[in-house]
Design a protein around this motif. Structure first.
Motif, mmCIF file in Angstrom:
data_model
loop_
_atom_site.group_PDB
_atom_site.id
_atom_site.type_symbol
_atom_site.label_atom_id
_atom_site.label_comp_id
_atom_site.label_asym_id
_atom_site.label_seq_id
_atom_site.Cartn_x
_atom_site.Cartn_y
_atom_site.Cartn_z
ATOM 1 N N ASP A 20 1.236 0.066 -9.626
ATOM 2 C CA ASP A 20 2.172 0.143 -10.792
ATOM 3 C C ASP A 20 2.840 -1.394 -10.880
ATOM 4 O O ASP A 20 3.307 -1.884 -9.859
ATOM 5 C CB ASP A 20 3.186 1.277 -10.812
ATOM 6 N N SER A 21 3.107 -1.439 -12.264
ATOM 7 C CA SER A 21 3.799 -2.929 -12.425
ATOM 8 C C SER A 21 5.344 -2.771 -12.306
ATOM 9 O O SER A 21 5.693 -1.650 -12.689
ATOM 10 C CB SER A 21 3.455 -3.429 -13.754
ATOM 11 N N LEU A 22 5.959 -3.593 -11.808
ATOM 12 C CA LEU A 22 7.605 -3.395 -11.569
ATOM 13 C C LEU A 22 8.278 -4.084 -12.840
ATOM 14 O O LEU A 22 9.184 -3.878 -12.945
ATOM 15 C CB LEU A 22 7.931 -4.154 -10.293
ATOM 16 N N VAL A 23 7.444 -4.607 -13.695
ATOM 17 C CA VAL A 23 7.964 -5.394 -14.692
ATOM 18 C C VAL A 23 7.195 -5.083 -16.024
ATOM 19 O O VAL A 23 6.152 -4.479 -15.920
ATOM 20 C CB VAL A 23 7.937 -6.960 -14.485
ATOM 21 N N TYR B 251 0.809 -1.401 -0.247
ATOM 22 C CA TYR B 251 -0.039 -0.156 0.189
ATOM 23 C C TYR B 251 0.813 1.101 -0.083
ATOM 24 O O TYR B 251 0.550 2.288 -0.794
ATOM 25 C CB TYR B 251 -1.153 -0.031 1.362
ATOM 26 N N VAL B 252 2.157 1.441 0.947
ATOM 27 C CA VAL B 252 2.804 2.396 0.927
ATOM 28 C C VAL B 252 3.429 2.532 -0.697
ATOM 29 O O VAL B 252 3.382 3.696 -0.923
ATOM 30 C CB VAL B 252 3.863 2.241 1.753
ATOM 31 N N PHE B 253 3.767 1.657 -1.379
ATOM 32 C CA PHE B 253 4.479 1.647 -2.656
ATOM 33 C C PHE B 253 3.263 2.310 -3.436
ATOM 34 O O PHE B 253 3.471 3.130 -4.220
ATOM 35 C CB PHE B 253 4.753 0.279 -3.096
ATOM 36 N N ALA B 254 2.060 1.865 -3.434
ATOM 37 C CA ALA B 254 0.986 2.145 -4.489
ATOM 38 C C ALA B 254 0.491 3.593 -4.345
ATOM 39 O O ALA B 254 0.456 4.298 -5.170
ATOM 40 C CB ALA B 254 -0.239 1.118 -4.381
ATOM 41 N N LEU C 49 7.833 -7.776 -1.283
ATOM 42 C CA LEU C 49 8.223 -7.780 -2.755
ATOM 43 C C LEU C 49 7.239 -8.682 -3.603
ATOM 44 O O LEU C 49 6.634 -8.261 -4.591
ATOM 45 C CB LEU C 49 9.656 -8.299 -2.822
ATOM 46 N N GLY C 50 7.096 -9.718 -2.901
ATOM 47 C CA GLY C 50 5.993 -10.710 -3.617
ATOM 48 C C GLY C 50 4.646 -9.941 -3.857
ATOM 49 O O GLY C 50 3.942 -10.117 -4.708
ATOM 50 N N VAL C 51 4.113 -9.458 -2.666
ATOM 51 C CA VAL C 51 2.675 -8.624 -2.720
ATOM 52 C C VAL C 51 2.555 -7.561 -3.753
ATOM 53 O O VAL C 51 1.815 -7.352 -4.503
ATOM 54 C CB VAL C 51 2.345 -8.221 -1.384
ATOM 55 N N ILE C 52 3.729 -6.682 -3.873
ATOM 56 C CA ILE C 52 3.882 -5.585 -4.684
ATOM 57 C C ILE C 52 3.655 -6.068 -6.198
ATOM 58 O O ILE C 52 2.933 -5.626 -7.039
ATOM 59 C CB ILE C 52 5.222 -4.890 -4.430
ATOM 60 N N LEU C 53 4.631 -7.269 -6.396
ATOM 61 C CA LEU C 53 4.443 -7.900 -7.770
ATOM 62 C C LEU C 53 3.074 -8.362 -7.950
ATOM 63 O O LEU C 53 2.563 -8.068 -9.266
ATOM 64 C CB LEU C 53 5.577 -8.896 -7.867
ATOM 65 N N GLY C 54 2.546 -9.118 -7.266
ATOM 66 C CA GLY C 54 1.161 -9.571 -7.446
ATOM 67 C C GLY C 54 0.221 -8.793 -7.627
ATOM 68 O O GLY C 54 -0.613 -8.916 -8.258
ATOM 69 N N SER C 55 0.345 -7.484 -6.790
ATOM 70 C CA SER C 55 -1.194 -6.513 -6.654
ATOM 71 C C SER C 55 -0.950 -5.810 -7.920
ATOM 72 O O SER C 55 -1.833 -5.139 -8.334
ATOM 73 C CB SER C 55 -0.658 -5.726 -5.489
ATOM 74 N N SER C 56 0.132 -5.756 -8.965
ATOM 75 C CA SER C 56 0.196 -5.116 -10.138
ATOM 76 C C SER C 56 -0.797 -5.641 -11.086
ATOM 77 O O SER C 56 -1.481 -5.112 -11.918
ATOM 78 C CB SER C 56 1.508 -4.980 -10.540
#
Length: 669
Positions: free
Chosen positions: A135-138, A48-51, A215-222
Motif C-alpha cells: 500500500d502507498s503511504l502517499v 514485508y512486515v508492513f505489506a 521507510l525508503g523501501v516502504i515508499l519505493g515498494s508501493s
C-alpha cells in the motif's frame, strides 16, 4: 521534452529509495566503520512486515506470527513495521556487527554479506518468493511541472526522504550524540577518552539507519511491489551514491541519489529509441552504478575518508601447502571408487562438489593468499560458461581448446576488474567487484540479445572420438564426465600447490601482509595483483565451463550475484586460506554432495541458504580460520600432545627456522 520530465520525476521515486539506503549505509559506516552490504535486505524485512499487516493483519516474525484479526490502518502498520526494523537493527548491532568491529575488513565484509544472505533467505521462507503489493503511504495523482503533468506520488516520496536527510544532518550537526559520532569516526580513541561510548553511539546510528532505510523501501515498494530480490541488491547503487558523497556528506547523498535515480530512468527511456543499439537496451541502467563506482574510486579512492578505530585483528594465518604424492593418490583413488560405485544422483552431487571446490579455490587465491576481496568470481565463471556455449555451438571448437579459451576470457575480465585494486583494497574493492558482478549479470547474462531466453546449449565434450558428455538417456551424471572433472581438478590443485609454495605464493603473501613493505623489497605490487586476479578468474572460468558441461545448457540463473555470494559463504566457512578449505567448501556447497544427501533425506529447500548464512556469521565471528583451519589446529594439538612435554634444552627451544618460514602470518592495516 515533457516525456523527459515525466521520466525524470518517475526516477525520483527510485532516488528516494537510494536516499534511504545510502543514508543508512552512511550512518552505519560513520559509527562502526563497516560497509553494511545487508542494508537493503534488512530494510526489506520491515517493508514485508508492513505489506503483510496491510494484506491480512498478520504480524510475521522470524519464527511464528501474531494474528491481529483485521488489517490495521496504514499508519499503525507503518509504526509496527518501523518498530520491527529498529528492533532488527539493534539485534544486528549487538549480535553481528559489534563482535567484528575491530576485525579485519575481510571479516566485516563477509559478516555483512552473510547477514544479507540470511535475511534474504528468511524473507523467502516467511513471505514467499513471489511479488506482493504494498500500500502507498502517499496519495496518488498528478501535478503540473513546467507545463507537464507528472505523478505527484514520486514528488511526495522525495520530499519525505529529503526531510529525513535533513533530520540526519541536524543530528550530526546539532545533537551531542551526533557530534560525538562524527568525532569517533575521526578518532575513536579520543572520543572514548572524552567519555563517549562507541558502542552506544553505534547502537543509536543503527536505529536511525534501520528507520530511514526501511521507510525508503516502504515508499519505493508501493510503486514496484516487493520481492526478495529487487530491494536486496539496490544496496549496490546506494553504495555508488555513498561513494559520490565520499562516505561523509548527508546532503551530497540526497542530491546524488536523486540525480542517479532520474538519470537511470531517462536512460531507460533513451534505450527504447529506434536508434539505440538493440544489444545495449537490456540492463544498461545497471551499468551506471558500476561506472560511477569506478570513476569515483579512481578519482578519489586514496582520499575517501576512512574511519578511525582502536585496533585491528590480523587475518587468519596461511600455511603454505606441500605436495604429498601418497595422500594425493589415496584421495584420487578414493574419489574414483566413490564415483564408480554410487548411483547417478549421488555421482552428480560428488561431481558438482569437485566443481564447487574449484570455485572456492579461486576465492582462496584472491582472498586467502593475495588479501583482495572479490565478490565477482561467479560473474567470471559465467563469462567463461557463456563463451564456451558460443565456441562449441557456433564454431564447433574442440572441448579442450574451447575450455582454455573461455577460461582465458574470464582471466582477462578478472584482470580488467582488478584495475581499481591498484588504488584501493578491503571493503572499497568489495564494492567495486559486487557492482561489476551485478552489471555483468544484468547487462550480459540477462540480455536476451546476447543470451537468448531459450537457453545457451553447450556441445558435448569429446576427446579422440570419446564422448565425455554428462547425460545419456536417463543417466544424469555419466562416469566419464565425472572422471574428467576429477582429472581437471587434480591438475588445477597440483598447479595451485606449485604456485603457492613457490615464488608466486610468497609474493602474494608479501602483498597481503603489507603492500608498502612488499614494494620496498622490490615486489611489483600492481603486477602481483593483476596476476592474482588473472589466476583466480581463470580457475573460476574453468569451474564455469564445467558447470556448463554439467548442465548441458546455461541460463543466467546459474551465475547470479546471490549464487556467487553463497559460494563465498561456503568458501569462508570451509577455510579461505587453504585448498583443504576449498575442498570442504565443495563438499558443503550448494548442489554439492552434502546438499544432495540432506535434500534427499530432509528436503531442506530454502532452509539451506538460511543455514549457510547463519553458519557463515558464526564462523566470521567465532572461527575465522574455517572448518579446515580448525581441523588443522586440532591435528597440530594432537601431534603436540603425542610428542610429549617440551624439551628445555637450549638448543631445541629455538624455533625451526624452516617451518617458521613456511607459516606466514599476515596482517591487514
Amino acid at each position: 521534452m515533457s516525456t523527459y520530465i515525466q521520466f525524470a520525476v518517475l526516477g525520483l521515486g527510485l532516488g528516494a529509495v537510494y536516499i534511504g539506503l545510502a543514508n543508512g549505509l552512511l550512518l552505519v559506516y560513520r559509527s562502526t566503520g563497516i560497509i553494511n552490504f545487508s542494508q537493503g535486505a534488512t530494510a526489506m524485512w520491515g517493508a514485508y512486515v508492513f505489506a503483510q499487516l496491510r494484506i491480512d493483519g498478520d504480524l510475521v516474525l522470524p519464527i511464528g506470527r501474531v494474528e491481529l484479526g483485521t488489517p490495521p490502518s496504514t499508519m499503525v502498520a507503518l509504526a509496527i513495521a518501523l518498530g520491527m526494523a529498529v528492533l532488527l537493527g539493534l539485534i544486528t548491532h549487538y549480535l553481528v556487527f559489534r563482535p567484528v568491529r575491530k576485525a579485519p575488513a575481510l571479516a566485516q565484509v563477509v559478516v555483512s554479506v552473510a547477514l544479507m544472505l540470511t535475511v534474504q533467505a528468511l524473507v523467502v521462507i516467511r513471505f514467499g518468493p513471489n511479488n506482493i503489493r504494498v500500500d502507498s503511504l502517499v496519495p496518488t495523482g498528478t501535478v503540473d511541472v513546467l507545463g507537464t503533468s507528472v505523478s505527484s506520488a514520486e514528488l511526495l516520496m522525495t520530499a519525505i526522504m529529503l526531510f529525513t536527510s535533513g533530520a540526519i544532518w541536524a543530528y550530526f550537526t546539532f545533537a551531542r550524540a551526533g557530534a560525538a559520532t562524527r568525532a569517533a569516526a575521526e578518532n575513536e580513541r579520543g572520543a572514548t577518552l572524552l567519555g563517549f561510548s562507541p558502542d552506544r553511539l553505534a547502537a543509536i546510528a543503527m536505529i536511525a539507519a534501520a528507520f530511514v532505510s526501511t521507510l525508503g523501501v516502504i515508499l519505493g515498494s508501493s510503486l514496484t511491489g516487493l520481492n526478495p530480490l529487487n530491494y536486496t541488491l539496490l544496496v549496490v547503487p546506494a553504495l555508488a551514491v555513498l561513494l559520490i558523497a565520499r562516505m561523509n556528506s548527508v546532503m551530497t547523498v540526497a542530491v546524488a541519489a536523486l540525480a542517479l535515480g532520474a538519470f537511470q530512468s531517462m536512460l531507460n527511456l533513451i534505450a527504447g529509441y529506434a536508434w539505440w543499439p538493440v544489444w545495449a537496451q537490456s540492463g544498461i541502467d545497471q551499468v551506471v552504478p558500476f561506472v560511477v563506482v569506478i570513476v569515483i574510486l579512481f578519482l578519489f579512492g586514496g582520499r575517501i575518508p576512512s574511519r578511525g578505530s582502536l585496533q585491528t585483528v590480523k587475518l587468519p594465518d596461511v600455511k603454505v601447502p606441500t605436495f604429498r604424492p601418497i595422500p594425493a593418490t589415496i584421495v584420487i583413488v578414493a574419489m574414483v571408487v566413490l564415483l564408480t560405485v554410487v548411483s547417478s544422483t549421488y555421482r552428480f552431487g560428488l561431481t558438482y562438489s569437485i566443481i564447487l571446490m574449484l570455485l572456492a579455490l579461486s576465492y582462496v587465491v584472491i582472498t586467502g593468499y593475495l588479501g583482495q576481496i572479490s565478490l565477482a568470481q561467479m560473474a567470471f565463471a559465467g563469462a567463461a560458461g557463456f563463451t564456451l556455449s558460443k565456441l562449441t555451438t557456433d564454431f564447433d571448437m574442440p572441448a579442450i581448446l574451447a575450455v582454455l579459451l573461455s577460461s582465458l576470457v574470464a582471466a582477462l575480465l578478472g584482470m580488467a576488474v582488478a584495475m581499481p585494486a591498484f588504488r584501493i583494497r578491503g571493503a572499497q574493492l568489495a564494492i567495486v567487484t559486487i557492482a561489476a558482478a551485478l552489471a555483468i549479470e544484468r547487462f550480459v547474462f540477462n540480455n536476451y540479445s546476447l543470451t537468448p531466453p531459450s537457453g545457451n546449449p553447450i556441445g558435448n565434450p569429446t576427446l579422440f572420438g570419446f564422448d565425455f558428455g554428462v547425460r545419456k538417456g536417463t543417466e544424469i551424471a555419466r562416469l566419464p564426465f565425472s572422471l574428467a572433472v576429477l582429472a581437471v581438478a587434480a591438475v588445477v590443485v597440483w598447479v595451485f600447490i606449485r604456485l603457492a609454495s613457490g615464488d608466486t605464493g610468497r609474493t602474494f603473501l608479501a602483498v597481503r601482509a603489507n603492500e608498502r613493505a612488499a614494494a620496498s623489497v622490490g615486489i611489483n605490487v600492481r603486477s602481483t595483483k593483476l596476476i592474482g586476479f588473472g589466476i583466480s578468474a581463470f580457475i573460476a572460468g574453468l569451474a564455469g565451463c564445467l558447470i556448463g558441461y554439467s548442465a548441458g545448457q546455461l541460463s543466467a540463473e546459474s551465475f547470479t550475484v546471490f549464487v556467487g555470494l553463497q559460494v563465498l559463504a561456503v568458501a569462508y566457512l570451509g577455510g579461505i586460506t587453504s585448498f583443504t578449505g576449498a575442498a570442504v567448501a565443495g563438499v558443503i556447497g550448494p548442489l554439492g554432495i552434502v546438499y544432495v544427501l540432506v535434500h534427499e533425506a530432509l528436503s531442506l529447500g530454502n532452509y539451506y541458504a538460511l543455514i549457510s548464512g547463519i553458519a557463515l556469521i558464526l564462523t566470521a565471528i567465532l572461527n575465522p580460520v574455517g572448518i579446515a583451519g580448525e581441523f588443522s589446529r586440532v591435528a597440530d594439538r594432537v601431534r603436540a600432545s603425542r610428542s610429549g612435554p617440551p624439551v628445555t634444552d637450549a638448543s631445541t627451544t629455538q624455533p625451526d627456522r624452516t617451518d617458521t618460514d613456511r607459516e606466514v602470518a599476515a596482517s591487514h592495516e
